[in-house]
Write a protein that holds these residues in place. Structure first.
Motif, mmCIF file in Angstrom:
data_model
loop_
_atom_site.group_PDB
_atom_site.id
_atom_site.type_symbol
_atom_site.label_atom_id
_atom_site.label_comp_id
_atom_site.label_asym_id
_atom_site.label_seq_id
_atom_site.Cartn_x
_atom_site.Cartn_y
_atom_site.Cartn_z
ATOM 1 N N ARG A 54 0.856 -1.184 0.000
ATOM 2 C CA ARG A 54 0.000 0.000 0.000
ATOM 3 C C ARG A 54 0.893 1.235 0.000
ATOM 4 O O ARG A 54 1.879 1.303 0.726
ATOM 5 N N GLY A 55 0.583 2.193 -0.866
ATOM 6 C CA GLY A 55 1.361 3.415 -0.985
ATOM 7 C C GLY A 55 2.433 3.367 -2.054
ATOM 8 O O GLY A 55 3.066 4.383 -2.334
ATOM 9 N N ILE A 56 2.652 2.207 -2.667
ATOM 10 C CA ILE A 56 3.713 2.073 -3.676
ATOM 11 C C ILE A 56 3.432 2.987 -4.871
ATOM 12 O O ILE A 56 2.297 3.106 -5.335
ATOM 13 N N GLU A 57 4.467 3.633 -5.344
ATOM 14 C CA GLU A 57 4.306 4.651 -6.372
ATOM 15 C C GLU A 57 4.032 4.106 -7.773
ATOM 16 O O GLU A 57 3.686 4.885 -8.663
ATOM 17 N N VAL A 58 4.153 2.813 -7.988
ATOM 18 C CA VAL A 58 3.840 2.273 -9.311
ATOM 19 C C VAL A 58 2.340 2.302 -9.580
ATOM 20 O O VAL A 58 1.918 2.239 -10.733
ATOM 21 N N LEU A 59 1.543 2.404 -8.515
ATOM 22 C CA LEU A 59 0.094 2.497 -8.673
ATOM 23 C C LEU A 59 -0.312 3.938 -8.963
ATOM 24 O O LEU A 59 0.337 4.871 -8.492
ATOM 25 N N PRO A 60 -1.398 4.127 -9.713
ATOM 26 C CA PRO A 60 -1.919 5.486 -9.886
ATOM 27 C C PRO A 60 -2.226 6.095 -8.518
ATOM 28 O O PRO A 60 -2.593 5.383 -7.574
ATOM 29 N N ALA A 61 -2.095 7.398 -8.401
ATOM 30 C CA ALA A 61 -2.245 8.086 -7.119
ATOM 31 C C ALA A 61 -3.560 7.752 -6.415
ATOM 32 O O ALA A 61 -3.592 7.588 -5.198
ATOM 33 N N ASP A 62 -4.649 7.601 -7.173
ATOM 34 C CA ASP A 62 -5.940 7.336 -6.540
ATOM 35 C C ASP A 62 -6.094 5.897 -6.054
ATOM 36 O O ASP A 62 -7.074 5.561 -5.391
ATOM 37 N N GLN A 63 -5.128 5.025 -6.355
ATOM 38 C CA GLN A 63 -5.183 3.627 -5.924
ATOM 39 C C GLN A 63 -4.139 3.286 -4.856
ATOM 40 O O GLN A 63 -4.214 2.240 -4.239
ATOM 41 N N ARG A 64 -3.181 4.134 -4.634
ATOM 42 C CA ARG A 64 -2.034 3.824 -3.775
ATOM 43 C C ARG A 64 -2.392 3.479 -2.341
ATOM 44 O O ARG A 64 -1.734 2.651 -1.725
ATOM 45 N N ASP A 65 -3.364 4.138 -1.783
ATOM 46 C CA ASP A 65 -3.673 3.923 -0.372
ATOM 47 C C ASP A 65 -4.831 2.965 -0.146
ATOM 48 O O ASP A 65 -5.244 2.747 0.988
ATOM 49 N N GLN A 66 -5.356 2.378 -1.208
ATOM 50 C CA GLN A 66 -6.424 1.395 -1.041
ATOM 51 C C GLN A 66 -5.839 0.098 -0.510
ATOM 52 O O GLN A 66 -4.671 -0.210 -0.704
#
Length: 132
Positions: A54-66
């Motif tokens: 969770r929080g990894i930057e490879v994910l789009p910003a709106d998905q990082r904290d899910q």
């Protein structure tokens, strides 16, 4: 398009804990890993699993904290009663005991250290006719 494989990507707090759970108890092997990432696979028809921190930057910003929640990773197979006994003997908590639904679905669930629900399903002859 021809689909050649299926993968579920799960965003979790502790990649190492889920990776160990799936490799130790569910027969997955690690195909690749890096900081905050693991790719797992099996030799059978099971879906591949990608674990992302969770929080990894490879994910789009709106998905990082899910966080992976509200989903059930379900595996259909045979002899799930034996599987439930094996997992229990290995110290895995059965979070939903083995049961059979009237429509012929036998199932039980376990939950990994990050809260990912894993369900095992086996189809049998229904115990009562539908609509009865």
């Amino acid at each position: 398009m021809q689909i050649t494989a299926s993968t579920v990507s799960l965003t979790v707090d502790d990649v190492a804990a889920s990776r160990q759970f799936f490799t130790t108890h569910l027969g997955y092997t690690e195909q690749a890993a890096a900081e905050g990432f693991a790719s797992l696979s099996r030799d059978d028809a099971a879906v591949d699993i990608v674990l992302l921190a969770r929080g990894i930057e490879v994910l789009p910003a709106d998905q990082r904290d899910q966080h992976a929640s509200g989903l059930i990773l379900a595996f259909t197979g045979t002899d799930i009663e034996k599987e439930a006994k094996r997992l229990s003997a290995e110290g895995v908590e059965i979070t939903m005991p083995l049961r059979e639904e009237p429509w012929g679905e036998r199932l039980f669930q376990i939950t990994d250290p990050n809260g990912v629900v894993v369900q095992f399903v086996e189809w049998v002859a229904p115990s009562s006719p539908q609509g009865a």
